[in-house]
Design a protein around this motif. Structure first.
Motif, PDB file in Angstrom:
ATOM      1  N   GLY A 219      53.135  27.222  38.413  1.00  0.00           N
ATOM      2  CA  GLY A 219      53.000  28.648  38.680  1.00  0.00           C
ATOM      3  C   GLY A 219      52.460  28.907  40.082  1.00  0.00           C
ATOM      4  N   THR A 220      52.585  30.136  40.518  1.00  0.00           N
ATOM      5  CA  THR A 220      51.963  30.564  41.771  1.00  0.00           C
ATOM      6  C   THR A 220      50.932  31.636  41.433  1.00  0.00           C
ATOM      7  OG1 THR A 220      53.656  32.261  42.148  1.00  0.00           O
ATOM      8  CG2 THR A 220      54.040  30.086  43.111  1.00  0.00           C
ATOM      9  N   PHE A 221      49.911  31.774  42.259  1.00  0.00           N
ATOM     10  CA  PHE A 221      48.872  32.744  41.951  1.00  0.00           C
ATOM     11  C   PHE A 221      48.292  33.367  43.211  1.00  0.00           C
ATOM     12  CE2 PHE A 221      46.689  28.612  42.204  1.00  0.00           C
ATOM     13  CZ  PHE A 221      45.704  28.890  43.145  1.00  0.00           C
ATOM     14  N   THR A 222      47.893  34.611  43.054  1.00  0.00           N
ATOM     15  CA  THR A 222      47.031  35.305  44.005  1.00  0.00           C
ATOM     16  C   THR A 222      45.977  35.988  43.152  1.00  0.00           C
ATOM     17  OG1 THR A 222      48.771  35.667  45.646  1.00  0.00           O
ATOM     18  CG2 THR A 222      46.847  37.104  45.765  1.00  0.00           C
ATOM     19  N   LEU A 223      44.755  35.462  43.197  1.00  0.00           N
ATOM     20  CA  LEU A 223      43.677  35.925  42.331  1.00  0.00           C
ATOM     21  C   LEU A 223      42.500  36.365  43.175  1.00  0.00           C
ATOM     22  CD1 LEU A 223      43.693  32.847  39.898  1.00  0.00           C
ATOM     23  CD2 LEU A 223      44.959  34.986  39.602  1.00  0.00           C
ATOM     24  N   ASP A 224      41.768  37.371  42.668  1.00  0.00           N
ATOM     25  CA  ASP A 224      40.546  37.778  43.371  1.00  0.00           C
ATOM     26  C   ASP A 224      39.510  38.277  42.379  1.00  0.00           C
ATOM     27  OD1 ASP A 224      40.860  40.689  42.937  1.00  0.00           O
ATOM     28  OD2 ASP A 224      42.469  40.576  44.411  1.00  0.00           O
ATOM     29  N   SER A 225      38.296  38.453  42.858  1.00  0.00           N
ATOM     30  CA  SER A 225      37.170  38.829  42.000  1.00  0.00           C
ATOM     31  C   SER A 225      37.367  40.203  41.376  1.00  0.00           C
ATOM     32  CB  SER A 225      35.871  38.791  42.804  1.00  0.00           C
ATOM     33  OG  SER A 225      36.006  39.479  44.036  1.00  0.00           O
ATOM     34  N   ASP A 226      37.919  41.155  42.109  1.00  0.00           N
ATOM     35  CA  ASP A 226      38.147  42.497  41.557  1.00  0.00           C
ATOM     36  C   ASP A 226      39.139  42.454  40.406  1.00  0.00           C
ATOM     37  OD1 ASP A 226      36.392  43.595  43.373  1.00  0.00           O
ATOM     38  OD2 ASP A 226      37.956  44.217  44.788  1.00  0.00           O
ATOM     39  N   GLN A 227      40.180  41.650  40.554  1.00  0.00           N
ATOM     40  CA  GLN A 227      41.194  41.510  39.515  1.00  0.00           C
ATOM     41  C   GLN A 227      40.583  41.004  38.217  1.00  0.00           C
ATOM     42  OE1 GLN A 227      44.077  38.509  40.451  1.00  0.00           O
ATOM     43  NE2 GLN A 227      45.663  39.403  39.165  1.00  0.00           N
ATOM     44  N   TYR A 228      39.699  40.024  38.314  1.00  0.00           N
ATOM     45  CA  TYR A 228      39.080  39.472  37.114  1.00  0.00           C
ATOM     46  C   TYR A 228      38.047  40.415  36.515  1.00  0.00           C
ATOM     47  CZ  TYR A 228      41.430  35.042  36.696  1.00  0.00           C
ATOM     48  OH  TYR A 228      42.380  34.081  36.465  1.00  0.00           O
ATOM     49  N   THR A 229      37.391  41.196  37.348  1.00  0.00           N
ATOM     50  CA  THR A 229      36.461  42.203  36.817  1.00  0.00           C
ATOM     51  C   THR A 229      37.214  43.207  35.959  1.00  0.00           C
ATOM     52  OG1 THR A 229      34.971  41.983  38.705  1.00  0.00           O
ATOM     53  CG2 THR A 229      34.832  44.022  37.432  1.00  0.00           C
ATOM     54  N   LYS A 230      38.373  43.654  36.438  1.00  0.00           N
ATOM     55  CA  LYS A 230      39.201  44.607  35.680  1.00  0.00           C
ATOM     56  C   LYS A 230      39.762  43.948  34.424  1.00  0.00           C
ATOM     57  CE  LYS A 230      40.612  47.281  39.755  1.00  0.00           C
ATOM     58  NZ  LYS A 230      41.741  47.658  40.639  1.00  0.00           N
ATOM     59  N   PHE A 231      40.131  42.696  34.536  1.00  0.00           N
ATOM     60  CA  PHE A 231      40.684  41.967  33.397  1.00  0.00           C
ATOM     61  C   PHE A 231      39.669  41.873  32.268  1.00  0.00           C
ATOM     62  CE2 PHE A 231      41.463  37.671  31.449  1.00  0.00           C
ATOM     63  CZ  PHE A 231      42.596  38.020  30.731  1.00  0.00           C
ATOM     64  N   VAL A 232      38.431  41.531  32.611  1.00  0.00           N
ATOM     65  CA  VAL A 232      37.368  41.427  31.616  1.00  0.00           C
ATOM     66  C   VAL A 232      37.095  42.779  30.972  1.00  0.00           C
ATOM     67  CG1 VAL A 232      34.927  40.948  31.264  1.00  0.00           C
ATOM     68  CG2 VAL A 232      36.279  39.449  32.707  1.00  0.00           C
ATOM     69  N   ALA A 233      37.056  43.829  31.793  1.00  0.00           N
ATOM     70  CA  ALA A 233      36.796  45.172  31.268  1.00  0.00           C
ATOM     71  C   ALA A 233      37.898  45.595  30.307  1.00  0.00           C
ATOM     72  CB  ALA A 233      36.671  46.162  32.417  1.00  0.00           C
ATOM     73  N   GLY A 234      39.137  45.298  30.660  1.00  0.00           N
ATOM     74  CA  GLY A 234      40.260  45.647  29.794  1.00  0.00           C
ATOM     75  C   GLY A 234      40.209  44.906  28.474  1.00  0.00           C
ATOM     76  N   LEU A 235      39.857  43.622  28.504  1.00  0.00           N
ATOM     77  CA  LEU A 235      39.737  42.846  27.273  1.00  0.00           C
ATOM     78  C   LEU A 235      38.624  43.383  26.388  1.00  0.00           C
ATOM     79  CD1 LEU A 235      40.202  39.077  28.186  1.00  0.00           C
ATOM     80  CD2 LEU A 235      41.677  40.504  26.793  1.00  0.00           C
ATOM     81  N   ALA A 236      37.511  43.748  27.021  1.00  0.00           N
ATOM     82  CA  ALA A 236      36.380  44.273  26.255  1.00  0.00           C
ATOM     83  C   ALA A 236      36.774  45.549  25.516  1.00  0.00           C
ATOM     84  CB  ALA A 236      35.204  44.541  27.175  1.00  0.00           C
TER      85      ALA A 236
END
Length: 251
Positions: A219-236
């Motif tokens: 796979g290819t990826f472009t990841l950042d801290s803001d993206q994961y903050t939103k991801f966690v909030a959405g899962l919660a």
């Protein structure tokens, strides 16, 4: 009975919420990485674990290796570095439902990283990879992580303990076979090309793997801290909504 979605969401959220470093400076540090994901495991292709199904062997043993082409953790440059995780699920259990109780989880940090870069890679791995949240039997190892591409074959080596070579499989209508947004998807696994290993070995963490013709993913990826903050909030939010919906059923 606990819903599969809740188990999945909890498994994906745990490393992001629980694995983040505790000091405020580290938690507030912005980061971004771009590169390629090399992944392989003991399951037959395609790996059922990303669909919350049981592995095709009694356990699923596998890896996630991130080759960072360009990246930074605050002011710390991470270009050309790599980080990996190796782990194994308990016998006859899905990776999702057994998260936190895996047989082991070991992170490998690129040996050529300087002390600041090593700390940065460890912090990012705590968010992006299973790390210490997948298993209580966790350790971090510093080792050389290399990749060699010859034609269709991608060969990855981690120190003197791990090697695997994988190649993509062709889709029925031509081109590579791709899996998009599987049930276990996180930002790292939003889409990946499907393949098979030629050979896969591992001799660390009390393991002695030697497999052929198993699951391989690129796979290819472009990841950042803001993206994961939103991801966690959405899962919660999804978890809270699901728990509220299922509460009457438990009474």
């Amino acid at each position: 009975m606990k819903a599969v979605f809740l188990a999945l969401a909890a498994a994906m959220a745990a490393p992001l919420v629980m694995g983040a470093p505790k000091d405020e400076k580290t938690k507030s540090t912005k980061w971004k990485i771009t590169g390629q994901l090399e992944e392989a495991c003991s399951c037959n292709a395609a790996c059922p674990c990303w669909f919350d199904s049981k592995p095709t062997r009694t356990t699923c043993g596998g890896n996630q290796v991130l080759f960072i082409q360009k990246g930074n953790y605050g002011n710390v440059k991470l270009d050309g570095l790599a980080v990996a995780n190796y782990a194994q699920s308990p016998e006859n259990q899905t990776m999702m439902d057994s998260f936190g109780k895996w047989n082991f989880s070991t992170n490998y940090i690129d040996e050529k990283a300087n002390p600041e870069q090593r700390k940065a890679l460890e912090a990012i791995a705590a968010v992006v990879l299973p790390s210490n949240n997948g298993s209580k039997n966790f350790k971090t190892v510093y080792a050389p992580i290399t990749r060699k591409i010859e034609g269709k074959d991608h060969s990855i080596t981690i120190g003197n303990v791990a090697t695997f070579t994988g190649h993509l499989v062709e889709g029925g209508l031509g081109g590579s076979s791709k899996i998009t947004n599987p049930p276990g998807a996180d930002p790292l696994h939003h889409q990946y090309a499907q393949g098979k290993t030629t050979k896969m070995t591992y001799s660390d963490s009390d393991q002695n793997w030697d497999w052929t013709d198993t699951n391989y993913m690129l796979g290819t990826f472009t990841l950042d801290s803001d993206q994961y903050t939103k991801f966690v909030a959405g899962l919660a939010q999804k978890m809270a909504k699901k728990e509220k919906t299922e509460s009457p059923e438990k009474k």
